[in-house]
Design a protein around this motif. Structure first.
Motif, short mmCIF file in Angstrom:
data_model
loop_
_atom_site.label_atom_id
_atom_site.label_comp_id
_atom_site.label_asym_id
_atom_site.label_seq_id
_atom_site.Cartn_x
_atom_site.Cartn_y
_atom_site.Cartn_z
N THR A 282 -4.17 -10.63 9.27
CA THR A 282 -3.40 -9.54 8.70
C THR A 282 -3.20 -9.77 7.21
O THR A 282 -3.32 -10.89 6.72
CB THR A 282 -2.01 -9.42 9.37
OG1 THR A 282 -1.29 -10.66 9.18
CG2 THR A 282 -2.16 -9.15 10.86
N ILE A 283 -2.86 -8.69 6.50
CA ILE A 283 -2.60 -8.79 5.08
C ILE A 283 -1.40 -7.93 4.71
O ILE A 283 -1.24 -6.81 5.21
CB ILE A 283 -3.83 -8.38 4.24
CG1 ILE A 283 -3.56 -8.58 2.75
CG2 ILE A 283 -4.26 -6.95 4.52
CD1 ILE A 283 -4.80 -8.43 1.88
N ARG A 284 -0.56 -8.47 3.84
CA ARG A 284 0.60 -7.77 3.30
C ARG A 284 0.44 -7.72 1.78
O ARG A 284 0.01 -8.69 1.17
CB ARG A 284 1.90 -8.47 3.66
CG ARG A 284 2.11 -8.67 5.15
CD ARG A 284 3.27 -9.61 5.42
NE ARG A 284 4.50 -9.16 4.81
CZ ARG A 284 5.38 -8.36 5.41
NH1 ARG A 284 5.14 -7.95 6.66
NH2 ARG A 284 6.47 -7.98 4.81
N LEU A 285 0.81 -6.60 1.19
CA LEU A 285 0.61 -6.44 -0.25
C LEU A 285 1.87 -5.84 -0.88
O LEU A 285 2.32 -4.78 -0.45
CB LEU A 285 -0.59 -5.52 -0.50
CG LEU A 285 -1.30 -5.62 -1.84
CD1 LEU A 285 -1.98 -6.98 -1.97
CD2 LEU A 285 -2.33 -4.51 -1.98
N GLU A 286 2.39 -6.56 -1.88
CA GLU A 286 3.56 -6.07 -2.60
C GLU A 286 3.34 -6.24 -4.10
O GLU A 286 3.13 -7.35 -4.57
CB GLU A 286 4.83 -6.81 -2.17
CG GLU A 286 5.22 -6.55 -0.73
CD GLU A 286 6.68 -6.90 -0.45
OE1 GLU A 286 7.43 -7.09 -1.42
OE2 GLU A 286 7.04 -6.99 0.73
N SER A 287 3.36 -5.13 -4.83
CA SER A 287 3.20 -5.16 -6.28
C SER A 287 3.66 -3.84 -6.88
O SER A 287 3.30 -2.77 -6.38
CB SER A 287 1.73 -5.40 -6.65
OG SER A 287 1.53 -5.23 -8.03
N ASN A 288 4.43 -3.92 -7.94
CA ASN A 288 4.91 -2.72 -8.61
C ASN A 288 3.93 -2.22 -9.66
O ASN A 288 4.06 -1.08 -10.14
CB ASN A 288 6.26 -2.98 -9.27
CG ASN A 288 7.37 -3.18 -8.26
OD1 ASN A 288 7.39 -2.54 -7.20
ND2 ASN A 288 8.31 -4.06 -8.57
N VAL A 289 2.96 -3.05 -10.04
CA VAL A 289 2.06 -2.68 -11.14
C VAL A 289 0.63 -2.42 -10.70
O VAL A 289 -0.15 -1.82 -11.44
CB VAL A 289 2.07 -3.78 -12.23
CG1 VAL A 289 3.46 -3.92 -12.83
CG2 VAL A 289 1.60 -5.11 -11.68
N LEU A 290 0.25 -2.86 -9.50
CA LEU A 290 -1.13 -2.72 -9.04
C LEU A 290 -1.50 -1.24 -8.88
O LEU A 290 -0.78 -0.48 -8.24
CB LEU A 290 -1.30 -3.44 -7.71
CG LEU A 290 -2.69 -4.00 -7.37
CD1 LEU A 290 -3.09 -5.06 -8.39
CD2 LEU A 290 -2.67 -4.58 -5.97
N THR A 291 -2.63 -0.84 -9.48
CA THR A 291 -3.08 0.55 -9.39
C THR A 291 -4.32 0.72 -8.52
O THR A 291 -4.65 1.84 -8.12
CB THR A 291 -3.39 1.12 -10.78
OG1 THR A 291 -4.44 0.35 -11.39
CG2 THR A 291 -2.15 1.08 -11.67
N GLU A 292 -5.01 -0.39 -8.24
CA GLU A 292 -6.23 -0.30 -7.43
C GLU A 292 -6.37 -1.56 -6.59
O GLU A 292 -6.21 -2.67 -7.10
CB GLU A 292 -7.44 -0.13 -8.34
CG GLU A 292 -8.75 0.11 -7.60
CD GLU A 292 -9.90 0.44 -8.54
OE1 GLU A 292 -11.06 0.24 -8.14
OE2 GLU A 292 -9.62 0.89 -9.68
#
Length: 296
Positions: A187-197
């Motif tokens: 599984t993968i979790r992704l947290e970022s306020n700046v990621l656009t792609e």
């Protein structure tokens, strides 16, 4: 741009006259290794600033060509050679030495980096976390893991790659584009306020379970996205209360990416004509139409 990419033409131009020689010395070049020895010697002797470098060869073969180059203005480095030790799930010492060299000489200028990675620990945490986050102005990162690392992590049910990813996203404040190839955990979790792609490739058995990426506009997932959507629809229709990895995929993406516009290069407007956000039902119907109905 033409001369920047052709080292031999630059060399010939520089040898034409003194004035051309002085102009050429100020031109940032793009280098693909390995190079003929005569061009390597000229680059090293002239100290031309390297703007971009691409290497797909084993580090032990090209290390002597790369390390003497002028990397003070380097912007792009593509260093994917699958240079791993055969009996260990780690990159070779030569490859690690080469990456450390880039970190020493280009940490303040590099903006785009593509490399192989492992999950070996360093002094404080993962050594690749320390190395990658040293490039403080990085805007685009592409991580490639090996199949052996993936197999080991899944057999032992480890989530070291997720921990590495969390550190990178927390530390790199300017990172806009992230691509991952052969992500080891299930599984993968992704947290970022700046990621656009964000792109997840060669990871068909990895499931996205959480997204908190309010700025994300482009999502690239496994090549067989139609199969993934069908799994989602099947598990939703046959839901019996058991845990599911696919059933909440639509809601994970919809809720976690409020400004998403593209999935696998197909456009899904985040807002309706009147300016408000497209409803969840409308959005899922658009996905079904573009990925399933049109290709039946």
């Amino acid at each position: 741009k033409y001369f920047c990419s052709d080292v031999r033409q630059l060399k010939n131009l520089a040898e034409t006259c003194r004035r051309f020689h002085q102009v050429v010395l100020k031109v940032p070049v793009r280098v693909s290794t390995p190079l003929p020895e005569e061009l390597v010697g000229w680059l090293q002797g002239s100290r031309l600033p390297v703007h971009a470098i691409t290497n797909k060869e084993i580090a032990a073969y090209v290390q002597d060509q790369i390390t003497p180059l002028n990397l003070r203005k380097l912007k792009t480095a593509r260093l994917v050679s699958y240079d791993y030790q055969s009996r260990r799930c780690e990159v070779t010492p030569h490859y690690w030495y080469l990456l450390a060299h880039f970190a020493r000489h280009s940490c303040s200028t590099l903006k785009r980096l593509e490399l192989n990675a492992d999950l070996a620990t360093g002094v404080k945490s993962f050594r690749f976390a320390d190395l990658i986050t040293s490039f403080s102005h990085l805007q685009k990162l592409s991580l490639h893991f090996s199949a052996h690392i993936e197999l080991k992590q899944r057999i032992l049910q480890l989530k070291d790659a997720q921990k590495l990813l969390d550190i990178i996203l927390a530390e790199l404040k300017n990172l806009k584009i992230l691509n991952i190839f052969t992500f080891p955990p299930v599984t993968i979790r992704l947290e970022s306020n700046v990621l656009t792609e964000f792109g997840l490739f060669k990871s068909e058995l990895t499931h996205i379970i959480h997204l908190n990426t309010p700025s994300l506009r482009k999502l690239h997932v496994e090549e067989n996205f139609k199969k993934l959507l069908l799994s989602n629809l099947i598990e939703r229709s046959a839901y019996n209360g058991e845990p599911s990895v696919h059933r909440h995929l639509f809601s994970v993406v919809y809720n976690g990416c409020p400004n998403l516009e593209y999935i696998n290069k197909r456009r899904f407007p985040a807002q309706a004509d009147h300016g408000s956000r497209v409803s969840f039902d409308t959005w899922t119907n658009q996905i079904k139409e573009k990925f399933l109905i049109r290709h039946q």
